[in-house]
Design a protein around this motif. Sequence first.
Motif, PDB file in Angstrom:
ATOM      1  N   ASN A 157     -29.949  35.415  -4.946  1.00 17.30           N
ATOM      2  CA  ASN A 157     -29.642  34.166  -5.261  1.00 17.30           C
ATOM      3  C   ASN A 157     -27.916  34.625  -5.930  1.00 17.30           C
ATOM      4  O   ASN A 157     -27.234  34.309  -7.006  1.00 17.30           O
ATOM      5  N   TRP A 158     -27.388  36.130  -5.474  1.00 23.71           N
ATOM      6  CA  TRP A 158     -25.979  36.949  -5.650  1.00 23.71           C
ATOM      7  C   TRP A 158     -25.128  36.129  -5.106  1.00 23.71           C
ATOM      8  O   TRP A 158     -24.236  35.696  -5.911  1.00 23.71           O
ATOM      9  N   TYR A 159     -25.522  35.865  -3.761  1.00 23.92           N
ATOM     10  CA  TYR A 159     -24.346  34.652  -2.747  1.00 23.92           C
ATOM     11  C   TYR A 159     -24.373  33.565  -4.408  1.00 23.92           C
ATOM     12  O   TYR A 159     -23.030  32.514  -4.407  1.00 23.92           O
ATOM     13  N   PHE A 160     -25.629  33.091  -4.608  1.00 26.87           N
ATOM     14  CA  PHE A 160     -24.973  31.514  -5.290  1.00 26.87           C
ATOM     15  C   PHE A 160     -25.135  31.432  -6.628  1.00 26.87           C
ATOM     16  O   PHE A 160     -24.323  30.610  -6.403  1.00 26.87           O
ATOM     17  N   ASP A 161     -24.959  32.127  -7.089  1.00 21.99           N
ATOM     18  CA  ASP A 161     -24.580  33.310  -8.444  1.00 21.99           C
ATOM     19  C   ASP A 161     -22.516  32.891  -7.962  1.00 21.99           C
ATOM     20  O   ASP A 161     -22.325  32.336  -8.755  1.00 21.99           O
ATOM     21  N   LEU A 162     -22.596  33.872  -7.338  1.00 22.80           N
ATOM     22  CA  LEU A 162     -20.503  33.960  -7.051  1.00 22.80           C
ATOM     23  C   LEU A 162     -20.580  32.402  -6.018  1.00 22.80           C
ATOM     24  O   LEU A 162     -19.355  32.441  -6.580  1.00 22.80           O
ATOM     25  N   LEU A 163     -21.049  31.596  -5.741  1.00 19.94           N
ATOM     26  CA  LEU A 163     -20.539  30.329  -5.139  1.00 19.94           C
ATOM     27  C   LEU A 163     -20.632  29.736  -6.297  1.00 19.94           C
ATOM     28  O   LEU A 163     -19.036  28.777  -6.628  1.00 19.94           O
ATOM     29  N   LYS A 164     -21.726  29.377  -7.590  1.00 18.78           N
ATOM     30  CA  LYS A 164     -21.600  28.821  -8.584  1.00 18.78           C
ATOM     31  C   LYS A 164     -20.279  29.112  -9.129  1.00 18.78           C
ATOM     32  O   LYS A 164     -19.822  28.277 -10.103  1.00 18.78           O
ATOM     33  N   ARG A 165     -20.301  30.070  -9.404  1.00 18.78           N
ATOM     34  CA  ARG A 165     -19.531  30.733 -10.794  1.00 18.78           C
ATOM     35  C   ARG A 165     -18.257  30.258  -9.663  1.00 18.78           C
ATOM     36  O   ARG A 165     -16.791  30.784 -10.865  1.00 18.78           O
ATOM     37  N   GLN A 166     -17.481  30.249  -8.613  1.00 21.43           N
ATOM     38  CA  GLN A 166     -16.731  30.071  -7.852  1.00 21.43           C
ATOM     39  C   GLN A 166     -15.409  31.103  -8.364  1.00 21.43           C
ATOM     40  O   GLN A 166     -14.651  31.806  -7.968  1.00 21.43           O
ATOM     41  N   GLU A 167     -16.258  32.710  -7.488  1.00 21.30           N
ATOM     42  CA  GLU A 167     -16.106  34.109  -8.267  1.00 21.30           C
ATOM     43  C   GLU A 167     -14.837  34.446  -6.528  1.00 21.30           C
ATOM     44  O   GLU A 167     -14.722  33.257  -5.845  1.00 21.30           O
TER      45      GLU A 167
END
Lengths: 833, 112
Positions: A385-395
Amino acid sequence: MEYSPIMASPTELREHLVVIGNGMAGCRAVEEVLARDPNRYRVTIFGAEPLVNYNRIMLSPVLAGEKTFDEIVINGADWYADNAITLISGDPVTAIDREARTVTSQAGVTLGYDRLLIATGSDPFIIPVPGRDLPGVISFRDMKDVDHMLAAAARGGSAVVIGGGLLGLEAAHGLSLRGMKVTVLHIMPTLMERQLDEAAGWLLKQALEARGQTVLTGADTAAILGDSHVTGVALKDGTEIAADLVVMAVGIRPCTALARAAGLEVGRGIKVDDHMVTSDPRVLAVGECVEHDGQVYGLVAPLWDMCRALADGLTDAHSGYRPSATSTKLKVAGLDVFSAGDFSGGDGAEDIVLRDAARGIYKRVVVRGDRIVGAVLYGDTADGNWYFDLLKRQEDVADIRDALIFGQAFASGGGQADPKAAVAALSDDAEICGCNGVTKGKVVACIAGGAHSVDAVRGTCKASASCGSCTNIVESLLALTLGEGAVEAGPKTMCKCTSFGHDDVRREIVAQGMRSIPEVMQKLHWSTPDGCSSCRPALNYYLLCALPGEYKDDQQSRFVNERMHANIQKDGTYSVVPRMWGGLTNPRELRAIADVVEKYDAPMVKVTGGQRLDIFGIKKEDLPAVWADLNAAGMVSGHAYGKSLRTVKTCVGSEWCRFGTQDSTGFGVKIERATWGSWMPHKFKIAVSGCPRNCAEATIKDFGVVCVDSGYECHVGGNGGIKVRATDLLCKVATEAEAMEMCAAFIQLYREEARYLERTAPWIERVGLAYVQSRLLPDAEARAELAARFFHSQSFSQDDPWAARVEGAEREMHAPMARFTPVPPVPALEEMA
Amino acid sequence: MIGDWLDIGWVDEIPVRGSRTVQVEGGDDIAVFRTGEGKVFALLDRCPHKHGRLSQGIVHGGAVACPLHNWRISLATGEALGEDRGCTPVVPVKLSGGRVLICRAATLKAAA
Ligand code: SRM
Ligand SMILES: Cc1cc2nc3c(=O)[nH]c(=O)nc-3n(C[C@H](O)[C@H](O)[C@H](O)COP(=O)(O)OP(=O)(O)OC[C@H]3O[C@@H](n4cnc5c(N)ncnc54)[C@H](O)[C@@H]3O)c2cc1C
Ligand code: SF4
Ligand code: FES
């Protein structure tokens, strides 16, 4: 089916929203609308299933016995009552009249609407094979299917699940927990290929097999067997598998028949705009039945976003739906699999890979331009979920990039984001090498004691000497203890994909009994998902050599010449060199060659430096036909440019030559017949000269025989080519049979111990002639064993690859997929049959 | 739709980590690749270096190694990777219900 018809009371001024589909998207859309404006619409929901709104994705846990139906209900009867929603369940809508603005159900109910919402979901795809309609063949879509499976499992027996995707594997898991003997058939080479890369797919297959399921990949279903009830499944390759139950889980198709019949615009799904409005402004659609911007969907997360956009539109907020990345998790207890975004790599994408064989972990994060674009996690999905979150937020992950793969706890640890700082911060008691139980303190002591390279550390305290996953930590400790400059480079690694050298890899393949390229990559912690053009051919060879007759050659890991059994030329055509045993030929062969040259208009035919004829300029499409003609005259593939036996050069010898001492021609033919077809670390050339005048140039060959009056001198390690090296004299033997055994034993030693792409000359320079002699000369038994291993392997590899291709094997390598003849303005596309 | 995209066959006809070609009359072939992850890409079948047939190379990750001199070419952009410089025209691809479609205009342009 139970309902009381709703009549709009005269005072009922609210608009009537009719929903077709009581599933996940339909009901969620209603929830979203109610949350925004509970008084705006009067709602009626039609559902084909005789049930209230439940969580479809939890059908898998219900099947597995982890949940009951009651636990997966999302909205029970009270929800409909509290919100004055009329539910007409167990009665599908059969027609929409857009002009009259009414819908009609199977039971004959006709209701008017102000707004219509179609949320009919998907239909399971049933592959069109004979027997698909037999009782006992089901899909996995709704509660009825689950009931069917539970009933079948109660009777016991065996089940075949067709489809190794998310759904199929969850069905297989549930059935196997319920005591059925389960076989999964998957048409692709690896499981869940749409969500997982090959490495993770391979791990998953291993794990399922370890749990007792049979998993057949590359399995193409031909027919479902049985007369009155299913009894089995037949595959296209002729295999038959008995089954009392067949579950088809090969995919879904948007359920669009109703919309299509009503004249709405339908592509793959019902076409909608950003506000989920169809081609008719009064009609909306949401969920798996829609097509938005060319996309259709099969997971719930995007449907929730659609429902929000739809509710905004229906209540005048107009936010609009924008597709975003999706993530998947397999719901099988104890098997943690996660995938998100795009893991195909491609332009500018870099893979960060971590493999921990001991713990069965594989993690891969794909980064492009300092942004995460995809992730595949196996075994440890805690950070999914952490990776997915970084991905979706384009961090922007530039700052934590080096530590990214170790997960959130590690990467977000502020100052610890630098892996070297993290290693420095470890206590002396911290265990570095789990396999050999070596602590940081011991590693540092061993470095201080003089081990100044990874290899020296491995040799002294055994850290990173087994699975190798702690190599990077040992490297950090070396740099920390000695300073960057003072660390000695170890032996060269195979390529950039691994920290192991060729010898380590070969040793581990044998020691751990590895059986496939993905297995080697996982167990030895490859840092790329599927290797590169250097390591793949090498691994393919090492496995082939270690497992004669068992290993299935990976064609896609072979250089073009070995894949095509012809030599690629600079213009993309091929040259074909039929084998000419010992350089001998005859009128029949010459005639066949001459005919081929004429028939295929070959621009050139030439005598090679290896005593055979080379036909140039053959197109890849013509290769099978050329081979058929040459085969018909008794000739086989030359393995002309493979890493394999090339030619056995001979001279005329005692049969004709006034100086000849032995039958060098005849012996050369025998040697070639015995050794052709063998795959080697590099190309291998042999020659037999009839006397020391050495007309066959035997002393610059990998194995050369010089005949003398008293017997046969065996020479090894010669090389013409770039750096000329004359052979070393290995030994002298008295008979042809001894010379033949020596040749076979030498080849096998070379095959088992040389590094890929190392010819015999540099190999002997590296290991020394004395070593080679020590392995071949003093111990007759050891020599005989080497020769026996060679001949055993030959019993599997001396098949003529040309003959198989002529029979139609791997047709796709030779035929174009399609032909295109541009005839503007009317396009014509003629497909290959 | 039909006019813009050429339907060239089932995705399963392309070997995983391999490729197939589409012959274009009067022009170079188009190479259609399928990666280990099942993604499909199409490029002109001509290496930017010395025109090697990329369709005959080894596909790994999102790249193909040219069979002639081992340049690595990105399947997504056609660009040479690493130290090498050069670019092969890309032909847009889309998948629909298991069929592979390639962009007609780009096919014509690339092969012209
Ligand atoms: C066809 C042939 C030349 C000819 O017309 O005579 C030939 C052609 C090629 N040689 Fe050779 N070699 C040919 C005999 C030789 C010989 C002579 C011999 O075998 O007695 C040698 C020196 C002996 C030796 O190998 O020790 C020879 C030493 C090389 C080398 C250098 C090898 C080395 O270890 O230094 C290479 C490069 C390589 O393999 O990496 C090479 C590579 C090549 C390749 C395969 C290059 C390539 O990868 O495409 C050439 C293919 C050209 C083409 O476009 O078709 N060829 N090559 C000969 C085929 C013999 C056969 O029937 O199979
Ligand atoms: C076993 C299983 C496991 C899954 N696991 C996951 C998962 O882990 N993660 C995930 O994201 N997704 C998962 N999914 C997919 C997810 O369930 C779907 O994406 C989601 O249910 C789609 O919602 P929907 O409303 O579009 O369709 P549905 O939920 O199928 O609802 C459509 C409803 O419309 C009804 N209907 C159809 N035609 C008519 C008609 N003419 N009249 C009246 N009613 C009609 C159908 O009977 C159905 O009840 C799983 C699916 C299954 C089957
Ligand atoms: S000598 Fe060079 S040019 Fe001639 S065939 Fe051998 S590799 Fe090709
Ligand atoms: S032609 Fe492709 S690398 Fe030279």
